[in-house]
Design a protein around this motif. Structure first.
Motif, PDB file in Angstrom:
ATOM      1  N   ARG A  34      15.146 -57.233 -35.453  1.00 25.51           N
ATOM      2  CA  ARG A  34      14.938 -56.151 -35.101  1.00 25.51           C
ATOM      3  C   ARG A  34      15.568 -55.096 -33.524  1.00 25.51           C
ATOM      4  O   ARG A  34      15.830 -55.440 -32.638  1.00 25.51           O
ATOM      5  CB  ARG A  34      12.746 -55.812 -34.035  1.00 25.51           C
ATOM      6  CG  ARG A  34      12.512 -54.888 -34.904  1.00 25.51           C
ATOM      7  CD  ARG A  34      10.276 -55.105 -34.655  1.00 25.51           C
ATOM      8  NE  ARG A  34      10.366 -54.321 -35.003  1.00 25.51           N
ATOM      9  CZ  ARG A  34      10.090 -53.556 -36.019  1.00 25.51           C
ATOM     10  NH1 ARG A  34      10.431 -54.409 -37.398  1.00 25.51           N
ATOM     11  NH2 ARG A  34       8.829 -52.381 -36.157  1.00 25.51           N
ATOM     12  N   VAL A  35      15.924 -54.154 -34.075  1.00 25.60           N
ATOM     13  CA  VAL A  35      16.582 -53.014 -32.814  1.00 25.60           C
ATOM     14  C   VAL A  35      15.964 -51.924 -32.811  1.00 25.60           C
ATOM     15  O   VAL A  35      14.908 -51.263 -33.492  1.00 25.60           O
ATOM     16  CB  VAL A  35      18.395 -52.763 -34.306  1.00 25.60           C
ATOM     17  CG1 VAL A  35      18.811 -51.623 -32.354  1.00 25.60           C
ATOM     18  CG2 VAL A  35      18.880 -53.758 -34.538  1.00 25.60           C
ATOM     19  N   ALA A  40      20.339 -40.793 -26.170  1.00 27.49           N
ATOM     20  CA  ALA A  40      20.507 -40.513 -24.984  1.00 27.49           C
ATOM     21  C   ALA A  40      21.302 -39.346 -24.890  1.00 27.49           C
ATOM     22  O   ALA A  40      21.059 -38.509 -23.982  1.00 27.49           O
ATOM     23  CB  ALA A  40      21.167 -40.857 -23.827  1.00 27.49           C
ATOM     24  N   SER A  41      21.765 -38.378 -25.360  1.00 29.00           N
ATOM     25  CA  SER A  41      22.485 -37.724 -25.624  1.00 29.00           C
ATOM     26  C   SER A  41      23.632 -37.085 -27.243  1.00 29.00           C
ATOM     27  O   SER A  41      23.686 -37.944 -27.214  1.00 29.00           O
ATOM     28  CB  SER A  41      23.431 -37.254 -24.088  1.00 29.00           C
ATOM     29  OG  SER A  41      25.036 -38.390 -24.305  1.00 29.00           O
ATOM     30  N   GLN A  63      16.307 -36.912 -31.001  1.00 34.40           N
ATOM     31  CA  GLN A  63      16.428 -37.376 -29.208  1.00 34.40           C
ATOM     32  C   GLN A  63      15.255 -36.879 -28.739  1.00 34.40           C
ATOM     33  O   GLN A  63      14.900 -37.574 -27.815  1.00 34.40           O
ATOM     34  CB  GLN A  63      17.548 -36.409 -29.051  1.00 34.40           C
ATOM     35  CG  GLN A  63      17.879 -36.622 -27.151  1.00 34.40           C
ATOM     36  CD  GLN A  63      19.063 -35.327 -26.519  1.00 34.40           C
ATOM     37  OE1 GLN A  63      19.295 -34.655 -27.749  1.00 34.40           O
ATOM     38  NE2 GLN A  63      19.784 -35.431 -26.132  1.00 34.40           N
ATOM     39  N   ALA A  64      14.577 -35.780 -29.536  1.00 34.18           N
ATOM     40  CA  ALA A  64      13.607 -35.209 -28.741  1.00 34.18           C
ATOM     41  C   ALA A  64      12.176 -36.780 -29.175  1.00 34.18           C
ATOM     42  O   ALA A  64      11.689 -36.234 -29.000  1.00 34.18           O
ATOM     43  CB  ALA A  64      12.519 -34.238 -29.323  1.00 34.18           C
ATOM     44  N   SER A  65      12.441 -37.626 -30.152  1.00 31.21           N
ATOM     45  CA  SER A  65      11.196 -38.139 -31.098  1.00 31.21           C
ATOM     46  C   SER A  65      11.409 -39.756 -30.306  1.00 31.21           C
ATOM     47  O   SER A  65      12.567 -40.108 -29.514  1.00 31.21           O
ATOM     48  CB  SER A  65      10.968 -38.500 -32.187  1.00 31.21           C
ATOM     49  OG  SER A  65      12.226 -38.723 -32.576  1.00 31.21           O
ATOM     50  N   ARG A  66      10.922 -40.550 -30.130  1.00 30.19           N
ATOM     51  CA  ARG A  66      10.533 -41.785 -30.207  1.00 30.19           C
ATOM     52  C   ARG A  66      11.507 -42.523 -30.538  1.00 30.19           C
ATOM     53  O   ARG A  66      12.487 -42.248 -31.523  1.00 30.19           O
ATOM     54  CB  ARG A  66       9.546 -42.142 -30.562  1.00 30.19           C
ATOM     55  CG  ARG A  66       9.286 -42.699 -31.198  1.00 30.19           C
ATOM     56  CD  ARG A  66       7.805 -42.714 -31.662  1.00 30.19           C
ATOM     57  NE  ARG A  66       6.871 -41.963 -32.428  1.00 30.19           N
ATOM     58  CZ  ARG A  66       6.226 -43.332 -33.341  1.00 30.19           C
ATOM     59  NH1 ARG A  66       5.677 -44.301 -33.188  1.00 30.19           N
ATOM     60  NH2 ARG A  66       5.202 -42.027 -35.008  1.00 30.19           N
ATOM     61  N   PRO A  67      12.368 -44.036 -30.268  1.00 31.35           N
ATOM     62  CA  PRO A  67      13.517 -44.361 -30.123  1.00 31.35           C
ATOM     63  C   PRO A  67      13.025 -44.877 -31.876  1.00 31.35           C
ATOM     64  O   PRO A  67      12.362 -45.219 -32.314  1.00 31.35           O
ATOM     65  CB  PRO A  67      13.625 -45.225 -29.788  1.00 31.35           C
ATOM     66  CG  PRO A  67      12.491 -45.932 -28.548  1.00 31.35           C
ATOM     67  CD  PRO A  67      12.065 -44.290 -29.097  1.00 31.35           C
TER      68      PRO A  67
END
Length: 96
Positions: A34-35, A40-41, A63-67
């Motif tokens: 599970r990844v 980050a940029s 980038q603005a949302s969750r992983p």
């Protein structure tokens, strides 16, 4: 949209022997993982105007949302103590 040739290349890249060479991983990578990936940029060396708008928009949204969380799978090579990424499985699960 992508042309027919681009679609064929994309599909063929998932077939062992037709895409880029497989990277070899230690046997401890074999199995399902599970990844969680966090962007980050974002860098646009040629400027934002040179970036494809839809890809830049998607990257900024990510980038603005969750992983992004998804599964990846690595397969044991039968004649080795190493494994390779299951490209078809991984590509399918990254798109969910």
């Amino acid at each position: 949209g992508a042309s027919g040739i681009e679609e064929i290349r994309k599909v063929a890249s998932l077939i062992p022997g037709y895409g880029p060479p497989d990277l070899l991983f230690p046997a401890c990578f074999c199995g399902r993982w599970r990844v969680s990936r966090t962007l980050a940029s974002i860098s646009t060396p040629l400027g934002e105007a040179a970036a494809p708008p839809e890809l830049l928009r998607a990257a900024l949204t990510q980038q603005a949302s969750r992983p992004a969380v998804f599964e990846e799978r690595f397969l044991q090579l039968s004649d080795s103590d190493r494994g390779i990424a299951d490209r078809a499985f991984n590509a399918e699960h990254r798109q969910e």
